[in-house]
Structure formats: structure tokens, C-alpha cells
Design an enzyme around this catalytic site. Sequence first.
Site, PDB file in Angstrom:
ATOM      1  N   CYS A 261       0.829  -1.216   0.000  1.00 17.06           N
ATOM      2  CA  CYS A 261       0.000   0.000   0.000  1.00 17.06           C
ATOM      3  C   CYS A 261       0.858   1.259   0.000  1.00 17.06           C
ATOM      4  O   CYS A 261       1.433   1.634   1.019  1.00 17.06           O
ATOM      5  CB  CYS A 261      -0.930  -0.006   1.211  1.00 17.06           C
ATOM      6  SG  CYS A 261      -1.937   1.478   1.357  1.00 17.06           S
TER       7      CYS A 261
ATOM      8  N   CYS B 209      -0.327   4.115   2.259  1.00 16.26           N
ATOM      9  CA  CYS B 209      -0.039   3.902   3.685  1.00 16.26           C
ATOM     10  C   CYS B 209       1.435   4.146   4.006  1.00 16.26           C
ATOM     11  O   CYS B 209       1.764   4.713   5.032  1.00 16.26           O
ATOM     12  CB  CYS B 209      -0.371   2.473   4.102  1.00 16.26           C
ATOM     13  SG  CYS B 209      -1.869   1.814   3.404  1.00 16.26           S
ATOM     14  N   ASP B 210       2.316   3.659   3.148  1.00 19.46           N
ATOM     15  CA  ASP B 210       3.723   3.562   3.535  1.00 19.46           C
ATOM     16  C   ASP B 210       4.694   4.460   2.764  1.00 19.46           C
ATOM     17  O   ASP B 210       5.873   4.510   3.106  1.00 19.46           O
ATOM     18  CB  ASP B 210       4.183   2.099   3.401  1.00 19.46           C
ATOM     19  CG  ASP B 210       3.391   1.184   4.329  1.00 19.46           C
ATOM     20  OD1 ASP B 210       2.940   1.669   5.386  1.00 19.46           O
ATOM     21  OD2 ASP B 210       3.207   0.000   3.999  1.00 19.46           O
TER      22      ASP B 210
END
Length: 308
Positions: free
Chosen positions: A131, A134-135
Amino acid sequence: MHNVIIIGSGCAGLTAAIYAARANLKPLVIDGHEPGGQLSLTTMVENFPGFPEGILGPELIENMRKQAVRFGAEFRAGAVTEVDFSHRPFKIAMAKESFEALTLIVASGASARMLGVESERKLLGYGVSTCATCDGFFYRTKEIAVVGGGDTAMEEAIFLTRFASKVHLLHRRNEFRASKIMLDRAHANEKIVFHTPVTVDEVLDVAKGAVEGVRITNTDTGKTEVLPVHGVFIAIGHDPNTKVFRGKLDMDANGYLKTHDGGRTNIEGVFAAGDVQDIHYRQAITAAGSGCMAAIDAEKLLEKMQQG
Ligand code: NDP
């Protein structure tokens, strides 16, 4: 007989469980193949509101579970093997037990496809991610790799150029599944370097518990090289966990459940929440939001049923 059964114990399922439990519906949650869902496979989560310092994915999910239990939700380990929606109460079977429910919330999620390389599994959450939203933030000024040749890979590669110094796009063929516009955009981005046709042989370095490179082989030339990346984003698609609902709930061509007016499916009383019905956002917070909506709608429907 249950008022509501929730299939799946990720962010969507647990949020639905909290809301249903607080409405005194005593929900039963069936954990599924991956208890805790995708959050339980990640490390630091920095974009879930309410945690200014971030929180570990498994801890966040454990908190949600405790919160659901505190209000009376019950849990069963295992996966659903068969469902019968032909009339109410709905029937839900697991390997060794079966249940009946007046309403159902399907929150069985989608699983990120993985390459199947052992080092990839071992470094998941430690430099290997599924993701970018997200990261990506963790890779400021670093070199990273994105694997895949579809729209997700292009979108993630372009997004990641906001942080990374260089993005290596690794794809197994010379032809791309991605739409022309996305591919053109990625080609036009100076930070993205395309490598095709390549296979990912290994993510380095498991012994150090962190990503320090990726070994790839060009399948035309047989040439092998190590790219000095600090993050590897696997973007080769997701598979919604909907096999058991085939022919029973409406799905799109990719197998995602179709919903309308919130989380309603084509069967009255069966709701869907989270990634199982969301190919687009796939975020913990959107999954949680849709879990809340499904629980409120199930509660309203139960109220209507009681009134006759
Ligand atoms: P896709 O299935 O479209 O693409 C998956 C990609 O991963 C393909 O290039 C495929 O290669 C590759 N792949 C699959 N398995 C492996 C493997 N084991 N090893 C190496 N490579 C592999 O998935 P996406 O997630 O990209 O897209 C899903 C859907 O969502 C699509 O309909 C897409 O259009 C849509 N989408 C739209 C977006 C937008 O419009 N902004 C953004 C994101 C997604 P190969 O081609 O060789 O099979």
C-alpha cells in the site's frame, strides 16, 4: 438465531461489530482466513485519525477487537464454507458448525496478491509493502521499487515519486495492462525508471530484517542485477474474498461485491463493507466507515422487521 452475523474481522468487520454490539444486537463475528485482515500484516499506521504518533497495525486491530468484545460481540475462528440466502433467516455454514441470522454483514476483505518469493513474505511490513498510500511517507529521498504493470502499479509509482528519489518500475512483460493515460503519465515522470521484462528473484536482506535491495532478472537477456532500493511495493492486484458468494451476491467483473445506497447488496438484509466492495479507496479508515454504515443499516432493518 443471530440478529447479525459479520463475516470478516478486519477493520470493516470489527467496526461493524462495535456498532452492532453497542446497539445491543449481540453480533457474531466469523474471523475468516486472515483474522485482523490487512492491518494485521502491516507495521506502522500513520494515517488513521486519532493517533498522532502512529500505531502498529496489529495493535490497532487488537484494540478494535477488544472494543467489540467489551460491548458483547462474540467471535468464531475459521472461515465460512457455504451460505444460503434463498430465504430469511440466512444460513451460514463453517466447517463444523452452522448459524442462522436475520441480517448479515460481509466484510471478508480483499487479499493483496503476492509474488510468492519467500523473502517478500519475511520482509512484509519491514520494507515490503502492498500500500503506497499507507507507507510511501517512510521512503523520503530513498530509492524504491514498484512491482506490477497494471493501473495500480502506475498510480502507486507516480504517487511514490512525491517521496522517493527514484522509483524502479518492475514488470514481467513488455506489454502493460495499465490504461494508456496512466502508462504515459508514468513514462513522462523523470523519477520513474522502467525495467521490463523482469522477474523479482529475491528481496534483500532477510538476515538484516530490512530491505536493502532487490535482485531481478531480465527474462529476455538472462541478465541479473541488484537494485539498491529501500522499499518494495507489490502492486500486482488484489483478490476480493468472495468465492463463497459467487452466484449468490452481485459482483463486478473483478469479483468485488456490488453495493448501492450505502452497503446494501442485491439481497435485502445482506450488507457489505470494506475492501470486499471497494476496489478504489482500500483504506483502513474507509473500511471502518463502511463497517459503521452497514451496522447502522442492519440495525434499522431489524427494527423495521420487529415492527412487522
Ligand atoms: P491488474 O490485474 O490490472 O494488474 C496486475 C498487474 O500485476 C499486471 O500487470 C500483471 O502482469 C501483474 N502480475 C500479476 N500477478 C503477477 C505475478 N505473480 N508476478 C508478477 N506480476 C504479476 O490489477 P490492478 O490492481 O493494477 O488493477 C485492478 C483494477 O483496478 C483494474 O481494472 C484497473 O484498471 C483498476 N484501477 C484503476 C485505477 C485508476 O483508474 N486510477 C487505479 C488502480 C486500479 P500481467 O499483465 O503480465 O498479467
